[in-house]
Design a protein around this motif. Structure first.
Motif, PDB file in Angstrom:
ATOM      1  N   ALA A  13      47.009 -12.275  23.540  1.00 38.15           N
ATOM      2  CA  ALA A  13      46.820 -11.157  22.742  1.00 38.15           C
ATOM      3  C   ALA A  13      45.015 -10.442  22.857  1.00 38.15           C
ATOM      4  O   ALA A  13      44.675  -9.347  22.854  1.00 38.15           O
ATOM      5  N   TRP A  14      44.245 -11.411  23.234  1.00 35.30           N
ATOM      6  CA  TRP A  14      42.986 -11.268  23.551  1.00 35.30           C
ATOM      7  C   TRP A  14      42.182 -11.569  24.405  1.00 35.30           C
ATOM      8  O   TRP A  14      42.354 -12.939  24.974  1.00 35.30           O
ATOM      9  N   THR A  15      41.726 -10.887  25.484  1.00 32.36           N
ATOM     10  CA  THR A  15      40.844 -11.032  26.654  1.00 32.36           C
ATOM     11  C   THR A  15      39.580 -11.504  26.299  1.00 32.36           C
ATOM     12  O   THR A  15      39.213 -11.112  25.090  1.00 32.36           O
ATOM     13  N   ILE A  16      39.007 -12.219  26.949  1.00 34.80           N
ATOM     14  CA  ILE A  16      37.453 -12.588  26.830  1.00 34.80           C
ATOM     15  C   ILE A  16      36.886 -11.228  26.370  1.00 34.80           C
ATOM     16  O   ILE A  16      35.836 -11.223  25.453  1.00 34.80           O
ATOM     17  N   SER A  69      39.832 -12.936  16.088  1.00 36.13           N
ATOM     18  CA  SER A  69      41.146 -13.255  15.591  1.00 36.13           C
ATOM     19  C   SER A  69      41.142 -14.684  15.460  1.00 36.13           C
ATOM     20  O   SER A  69      40.785 -15.700  15.828  1.00 36.13           O
ATOM     21  N   LEU A  70      41.946 -15.163  14.290  1.00 38.60           N
ATOM     22  CA  LEU A  70      42.085 -16.624  13.617  1.00 38.60           C
ATOM     23  C   LEU A  70      42.959 -17.132  14.701  1.00 38.60           C
ATOM     24  O   LEU A  70      42.763 -18.254  15.212  1.00 38.60           O
ATOM     25  N   ALA A  71      43.887 -16.588  15.639  1.00 39.46           N
ATOM     26  CA  ALA A  71      44.681 -16.950  16.651  1.00 39.46           C
ATOM     27  C   ALA A  71      43.970 -17.447  18.014  1.00 39.46           C
ATOM     28  O   ALA A  71      44.604 -18.207  18.556  1.00 39.46           O
ATOM     29  N   VAL A  72      42.575 -17.149  18.113  1.00 38.03           N
ATOM     30  CA  VAL A  72      41.996 -17.887  19.242  1.00 38.03           C
ATOM     31  C   VAL A  72      41.236 -18.979  18.717  1.00 38.03           C
ATOM     32  O   VAL A  72      40.722 -19.852  19.622  1.00 38.03           O
ATOM     33  N   ARG A 120      48.353 -14.849  14.005  1.00 41.95           N
ATOM     34  CA  ARG A 120      49.040 -15.334  15.455  1.00 41.95           C
ATOM     35  C   ARG A 120      50.371 -14.250  15.677  1.00 41.95           C
ATOM     36  O   ARG A 120      50.738 -14.146  16.965  1.00 41.95           O
ATOM     37  N   ASN A 121      51.181 -14.295  14.534  1.00 42.50           N
ATOM     38  CA  ASN A 121      52.478 -13.347  14.835  1.00 42.50           C
ATOM     39  C   ASN A 121      51.990 -11.970  15.139  1.00 42.50           C
ATOM     40  O   ASN A 121      52.727 -11.321  16.186  1.00 42.50           O
ATOM     41  N   LEU A 122      51.233 -11.486  14.399  1.00 35.83           N
ATOM     42  CA  LEU A 122      50.768 -10.225  14.921  1.00 35.83           C
ATOM     43  C   LEU A 122      50.214  -9.948  16.035  1.00 35.83           C
ATOM     44  O   LEU A 122      50.669  -9.242  17.137  1.00 35.83           O
ATOM     45  N   ASP A 123      49.462 -10.940  16.687  1.00 38.38           N
ATOM     46  CA  ASP A 123      48.655 -10.936  18.104  1.00 38.38           C
ATOM     47  C   ASP A 123      49.945 -11.110  19.068  1.00 38.38           C
ATOM     48  O   ASP A 123      49.913 -10.590  20.079  1.00 38.38           O
ATOM     49  N   GLN A 124      50.789 -12.002  18.837  1.00 35.74           N
ATOM     50  CA  GLN A 124      52.049 -12.243  19.858  1.00 35.74           C
ATOM     51  C   GLN A 124      52.844 -10.914  19.985  1.00 35.74           C
ATOM     52  O   GLN A 124      53.390 -10.800  20.931  1.00 35.74           O
ATOM     53  N   ARG A 125      53.130 -10.037  18.832  1.00 35.56           N
ATOM     54  CA  ARG A 125      53.825  -8.877  18.992  1.00 35.56           C
ATOM     55  C   ARG A 125      53.083  -8.011  19.786  1.00 35.56           C
ATOM     56  O   ARG A 125      53.597  -7.137  20.574  1.00 35.56           O
ATOM     57  N   VAL A 126      51.714  -7.892  19.630  1.00 30.99           N
ATOM     58  CA  VAL A 126      50.897  -6.867  20.206  1.00 30.99           C
ATOM     59  C   VAL A 126      50.885  -7.294  21.630  1.00 30.99           C
ATOM     60  O   VAL A 126      50.963  -6.514  22.920  1.00 30.99           O
TER      61      VAL A 126
END
Length: 206
Positions: A13-16, A69-72, A120-126
């Motif tokens: 969900a997150w590009t550099i 984001s904590l997901a990274v 992480r779940n929110l980022d995966q949905r995005v």
């Protein structure tokens, strides 16, 4: 210990570039850009810059580690818990800028894990929402390529009296503009085809 920023490409969900935009000015940015095969294997050792900012130290001065984001930050829950332990040992607060979440040293690890999972779940949905239109466009392109190859391309250079353009368009189920975009104008294709036939006939006479 100066404040630091950490970015990685482990979250789809997150590009550099998206992460860099959020980073505060003046902080040292540590970046892990992991190769695809290592992303698939979730290799913790590939996150070398993360290991660098979490390296144990005897100096005890408060610092902040900024992330978009904590997901990274981590591949999975055990990995994230290890990050929390290492950051706490350094006296470092983790600040997720997109969600305005702070995890200070001594915070409840279970609560921090719950926040990480939610991020992480929110980022995966995005990421799924972003991927949907791209996948649909790719599928449409694949179908139109197949229709052109089967119903139009073999006949495009041939005489229009024998293979009318309208019939080819109808057989493909595509618009004339789409076909022209892929194969070019039909008169040019026909001209080139006739030239090739003439050259072939000339060679045959020699």
């Amino acid at each position: 210990m100066a404040d630091k920023a950490y970015i990685s490409n482990i979250s789809p969900a997150w590009t550099i570039e998206q992460q860099l935009v959020l980073m505060p000015a003046g902080v040292d940015v540590y970046r892990d850009e992991v190769k695809p095969r290592h992303r698939q294997a979730h290799q913790i050792a590939s996150l070398e810059q993360r290991a660098s900012i979490l390296r144990p130290t005897n100096r005890r001065r408060a610092e902040t580690i900024y992330v978009a984001s904590l997901a990274v930050l981590a591949w999975g829950e055990p990995d994230f818990r290890a990050v929390l332990t290492a950051a706490g040992a350094r006296g470092a607060t983790i600040k997720a800028l997109a969600s305005d979440v702070e995890i200070a040293p001594g915070s409840d690890p279970d609560a921090a894990v719950a926040v990480w999972k939610a991020s992480r779940n929110l980022d995966q949905r995005v990421a799924a929402l972003k991927a949907g239109p791209a996948i649909s466009a790719e599928n449409r392109r694949s179908k139109s390529d197949k229709a052109i190859k089967e119903h139009v391309e073999p006949y495009w250079p041939l005489p229009s009296k024998e293979y009318p353009t309208a019939a080819l368009v109808a057989a493909s189920g595509l618009s004339l503009n789409t076909i022209k975009d892929r194969l070019g104008p039909r008169p040019i294709a026909q001209y080139k085809h006739q030239q090739n036939l003439k050259r072939a006939a000339a060679r045959a006479k020699k």
